[in-house]
Design an enzyme around this catalytic site. Structure first.
Site, mmCIF file in Angstrom:
data_model
loop_
_atom_site.group_PDB
_atom_site.id
_atom_site.type_symbol
_atom_site.label_atom_id
_atom_site.label_comp_id
_atom_site.label_asym_id
_atom_site.label_seq_id
_atom_site.Cartn_x
_atom_site.Cartn_y
_atom_site.Cartn_z
ATOM 1 N N ASP A 50 0.865 -1.100 0.038
ATOM 2 C CA ASP A 50 -0.112 -0.111 0.074
ATOM 3 C C ASP A 50 0.787 1.210 -0.206
ATOM 4 O O ASP A 50 2.062 1.240 0.382
ATOM 5 C CB ASP A 50 -0.922 0.038 1.280
ATOM 6 N N LYS A 66 -3.146 2.671 -2.183
ATOM 7 C CA LYS A 66 -4.222 3.323 -1.914
ATOM 8 C C LYS A 66 -4.253 4.679 -1.040
ATOM 9 O O LYS A 66 -3.436 4.364 -0.027
ATOM 10 C CB LYS A 66 -5.343 2.686 -1.362
ATOM 11 N N MET A 84 -9.090 8.334 8.563
ATOM 12 C CA MET A 84 -9.260 9.015 7.500
ATOM 13 C C MET A 84 -10.423 9.981 7.358
ATOM 14 O O MET A 84 -11.267 9.872 6.557
ATOM 15 C CB MET A 84 -10.035 7.704 6.496
HETATM 16 C C1 LIG Z 1 -6.806 3.008 5.069
HETATM 17 S S1 LIG Z 1 -6.706 3.337 6.597
HETATM 18 C C2 LIG Z 1 -5.492 2.181 7.140
HETATM 19 C C3 LIG Z 1 -5.506 1.871 8.444
HETATM 20 C C4 LIG Z 1 -4.374 0.867 9.016
HETATM 21 N N1 LIG Z 1 -4.956 -0.443 8.642
HETATM 22 C C5 LIG Z 1 -4.168 0.741 10.554
HETATM 23 O O1 LIG Z 1 -4.462 0.122 11.240
HETATM 24 O O2 LIG Z 1 -3.480 2.118 10.853
HETATM 25 C C6 LIG Z 1 -5.623 4.707 6.419
HETATM 26 C C7 LIG Z 1 -5.828 5.592 7.416
HETATM 27 O O3 LIG Z 1 -5.097 5.232 8.642
HETATM 28 C C8 LIG Z 1 -4.494 6.364 9.305
HETATM 29 N N2 LIG Z 1 -3.031 6.303 9.375
HETATM 30 C C9 LIG Z 1 -2.571 5.065 8.946
HETATM 31 N N3 LIG Z 1 -1.083 5.431 9.108
HETATM 32 C C10 LIG Z 1 -0.722 6.540 9.858
HETATM 33 C C11 LIG Z 1 0.121 7.353 10.390
HETATM 34 N N4 LIG Z 1 1.597 6.778 10.081
HETATM 35 N N5 LIG Z 1 -0.044 8.476 10.783
HETATM 36 C C12 LIG Z 1 -1.134 8.848 11.000
HETATM 37 N N6 LIG Z 1 -2.387 8.285 10.517
HETATM 38 C C13 LIG Z 1 -2.135 7.214 10.085
HETATM 39 C C14 LIG Z 1 -4.895 7.511 8.763
HETATM 40 O O4 LIG Z 1 -6.124 8.085 9.094
HETATM 41 C C15 LIG Z 1 -5.051 7.258 7.218
HETATM 42 O O5 LIG Z 1 -5.776 7.843 6.311
#
Ligand SMILES: C[S@@+](CC[C@H](N)C(=O)[O-])C[C@H]1O[C@@H](n2cnc3c(N)ncnc32)[C@H](O)[C@@H]1O
Length: 259
Positions: free
Chosen positions: A34, A55, A169
């Site tokens: 991803d 994505k 998100m």
């Molecule tokens: C499709 S979701 C995936 C979440 C992922 N599976 C998790 O457990 O963190 C993507 C969202 O996760 C959050 N996110 C993921 N990585 C991040 C990071 N390093 N810092 C801040 N937000 C993060 C944000 O809100 C982003 O838009």
């Protein structure tokens, strides 16, 4: 026929990978990854063929059905196929669809957990999401694809019912999220922290009252962002604190900061 591993890459820092994830990355024939997976982590599997299936909210990306098909076709040609996902695969990661595609194609599939962004952020902020006497419940929600005419959508009711909430998100919908939560009776002074690029060198956090959520969202950059809401963040120290920056907000917060 190969084996597909849905592997959690954690929030970004390579040393937040699990040992199992690292071993699989080191042995993978192919890594389908991803957009949120960092170069630092991809570099741990130099032997693997890397395929971006990224994505990122709002940007053109590979359709989920195409990712499912690619996963299956890759596993028919290679032994160890790692599907590397940001955070934990089982949270807002569409893991269910990918698992189902593999099962239907008769391909063995396993899942390796990762540190979800919320836990990475809580640790980085040294703020426990639960606190004795203050927070007994935590909710993880996303308002994406929920926009509509509903006055109080289910994600918002979940936030209003929980002591601490983490919104994934949500950045692009900050005004709507603020308005929806205020309409449900949540206090305008409730502390909110926006955590961007958690666990990465570029990490940045901003804090302020719920009423200012749209302003807070304008302060962060283009990296992934979490919105974290609750009294547990009252004492959290961040790079940019809008409570402190504006005397009127400090006055407004009053008992929240003291208590
Ligand atoms: C499709 S979701 C995936 C979440 C992922 N599976 C998790 O457990 O963190 C993507 C969202 O996760 C959050 N996110 C993921 N990585 C991040 C990071 N390093 N810092 C801040 N937000 C993060 C944000 O809100 C982003 O838009």
């Amino acid at each position: 026929m190969g084996h597909v591993y849905l592997v959690g890459a954690g929030p970004g820092a390579a040393d937040l990978l699990t040992v199992r994830a690292l071993r699989l990355i080191e042995r993978a024939d192919v890594i389908l990854y991803d957009a949120l997976v960092t170069d630092e982590i991809l570099a741990l599997g130099p032997q693997a063929k890397k395929v971006p299936v990224g994505k990122r909210g709002g940007r053109v990306s590979m359709d989920q059905a195409l990712i499912n098909r690619l996963l299956v076709s890759t596993a028919t040609k290679h032994e160890i196929v790692v599907r590397l996902k940001g955070g934990d695969p089982m949270l807002f990661g569409r893991a269910h669809e990918e698992i189902e595609a593999c099962v239907q194609a008769g391909i063995a599939v396993s899942v390796v957990p990762g540190i979800t962004a919320a836990f990475g952020a809580a640790s980085a902020l040294t703020t426990s999401l639960t606190q004795r006497g203050l927070s007994r419940s935590v909710t993880f929600v996303t308002p994406t694809v929920a926009r509509g005419s509903q006055a109080s959508p289910s994600w918002a009711k979940a936030v209003a019912a929980a002591d601490t909430s983490v919104i994934y998100m949500g950045r692009g919908d900050a005004s709507w999220i603020r308005d929806t939560l205020l309409n449900l009776g949540m206090p305008a002074t409730l502390p909110v922290v926006l955590a961007e690029d958690v666990s990465r060198p570029s990490s940045f956090n901003v804090k302020g009252p719920l009423a200012d959520l749209p302003d807070l969202a304008l302060k962060v950059g283009s990296g992934p962002v979490l919105m974290m809401i609750g009294e547990v963040f009252a004492e959290t120290e961040v790079a940019l604190d809008l409570f402190d920056a504006r005397p009127s907000s400090v006055e407004m917060l009053g008992s929240t900061k003291a208590g």
